[in-house]
Design a protein around this motif. Structure first.
Motif, short mmCIF file in Angstrom:
data_model
loop_
_atom_site.label_atom_id
_atom_site.label_comp_id
_atom_site.label_asym_id
_atom_site.label_seq_id
_atom_site.Cartn_x
_atom_site.Cartn_y
_atom_site.Cartn_z
N GLU A 50 5.90 -4.82 -18.48
CA GLU A 50 6.71 -5.79 -17.93
C GLU A 50 7.04 -5.82 -16.59
O GLU A 50 6.97 -6.62 -15.74
N GLY A 51 7.70 -4.75 -16.12
CA GLY A 51 8.30 -4.49 -14.99
C GLY A 51 7.47 -4.03 -13.95
O GLY A 51 8.13 -3.79 -12.91
N TYR A 52 6.10 -3.60 -14.12
CA TYR A 52 5.39 -2.75 -13.13
C TYR A 52 5.04 -3.70 -11.94
O TYR A 52 5.31 -3.28 -10.81
N PRO A 53 5.00 -4.92 -11.94
CA PRO A 53 4.56 -5.73 -10.72
C PRO A 53 5.88 -5.70 -9.70
O PRO A 53 5.53 -5.49 -8.55
N LYS A 58 7.70 -2.79 -4.49
CA LYS A 58 8.50 -2.25 -3.58
C LYS A 58 8.21 -0.66 -3.25
O LYS A 58 8.96 0.14 -3.05
N SER A 59 7.29 -0.33 -3.79
CA SER A 59 6.75 1.02 -3.54
C SER A 59 5.12 1.08 -3.00
O SER A 59 4.55 0.08 -3.02
N LYS A 61 1.35 2.51 -2.47
CA LYS A 61 0.20 2.94 -3.19
C LYS A 61 -0.18 4.40 -3.18
O LYS A 61 -0.26 5.36 -4.23
N LEU A 62 -0.60 4.70 -1.97
CA LEU A 62 -1.02 6.25 -1.84
C LEU A 62 -0.31 6.81 -0.53
O LEU A 62 0.11 8.07 -0.73
N ILE A 63 -0.06 6.35 0.49
CA ILE A 63 0.57 6.79 1.64
C ILE A 63 1.67 6.41 1.98
O ILE A 63 1.66 5.18 2.41
N PRO A 64 2.88 6.70 1.83
CA PRO A 64 4.05 6.24 2.23
C PRO A 64 4.26 5.74 3.51
O PRO A 64 3.81 6.13 4.79
N PHE A 65 4.64 4.54 3.53
CA PHE A 65 5.11 3.64 4.59
C PHE A 65 3.66 3.12 5.33
O PHE A 65 3.73 2.19 6.36
N LEU A 66 2.61 3.52 4.89
CA LEU A 66 1.27 2.76 5.59
C LEU A 66 0.44 1.96 4.28
O LEU A 66 0.09 0.66 4.56
N TYR A 67 0.06 2.75 3.17
CA TYR A 67 -0.63 1.92 2.15
C TYR A 67 0.27 2.38 0.75
O TYR A 67 0.08 3.62 0.49
#
Length: 67
Positions: A50-53, A58-59, A61-67
């Motif tokens: 339920e809370g994943y979206p 705010k996180s 996917k793969l590369i912090p601060f880029l993607y």
């Protein structure tokens, strides 16, 4: 998905150190496969949790601060 990033970062020096078109294509196929898997898994998590979206908004996917 830190495990996917670790796999890509760990295998990249093997490609760069002894570069060939074949190795480059294999790494690119690995990257594409992991991105497809990442998106598929996130779709499943969106449906199941339920809370994943909200978390995903705010996180990274793969590369912090880029993607």
């Amino acid at each position: 998905h830190p495990m996917y990033l670790a796999l890509l970062v760990t295998t990249l020096p093997l490609i760069v150190n002894h570069f060939s078109i074949f190795r480059g294509l294999l790494w690119l196929m690995l990257l594409i496969g992991l991105l497809l898997k990442l998106n598929y898994e996130e779709g499943l998590l969106d449906q199941q949790l339920e809370g994943y979206p909200k978390y995903r908004a705010k996180s990274w996917k793969l590369i912090p601060f880029l993607y």
